[in-house]
Design a protein around this motif. Sequence first.
Motif, short mmCIF file in Angstrom:
data_model
loop_
_atom_site.label_atom_id
_atom_site.label_comp_id
_atom_site.label_asym_id
_atom_site.label_seq_id
_atom_site.Cartn_x
_atom_site.Cartn_y
_atom_site.Cartn_z
N ALA A 14 -6.41 -4.24 0.97
CA ALA A 14 -5.14 -3.50 0.19
C ALA A 14 -4.96 -5.19 -0.70
O ALA A 14 -4.90 -5.19 -1.46
CB ALA A 14 -4.15 -3.07 1.35
N TRP B 207 1.00 -0.53 -3.03
CA TRP B 207 0.22 0.32 -2.36
C TRP B 207 0.33 1.01 -1.30
O TRP B 207 -0.05 2.52 -1.68
CB TRP B 207 -1.04 -0.64 -1.92
N SER B 208 1.51 1.16 -0.27
CA SER B 208 1.80 2.12 0.28
C SER B 208 2.80 2.97 -0.06
O SER B 208 3.51 3.37 0.49
CB SER B 208 1.89 1.28 1.39
#
Length: 72
Positions: free
Chosen positions: A33, A63-64
Amino acid sequence: MNAKISNTDIAIGAYLDARMKDKHLTQVDIAKAIGRKAQSYVSDRLTGKKSFLISELDIIARWSGFLIPLPS
């Protein structure tokens, strides 16, 4: 402890490690990522041996879906 590594580095690493476990993410997932090839890059930062870059934390958070609480 290394003088360049702060308690904040350790706290961020511990927080991210716990959230990764919650979401079943691996160090390899995080490395990909943030555009890194080595899982060891992430390991060194999760264990507090080295610091994450602010830009990496931003990517990881977006992203998470992690929220990184700032100390008050």
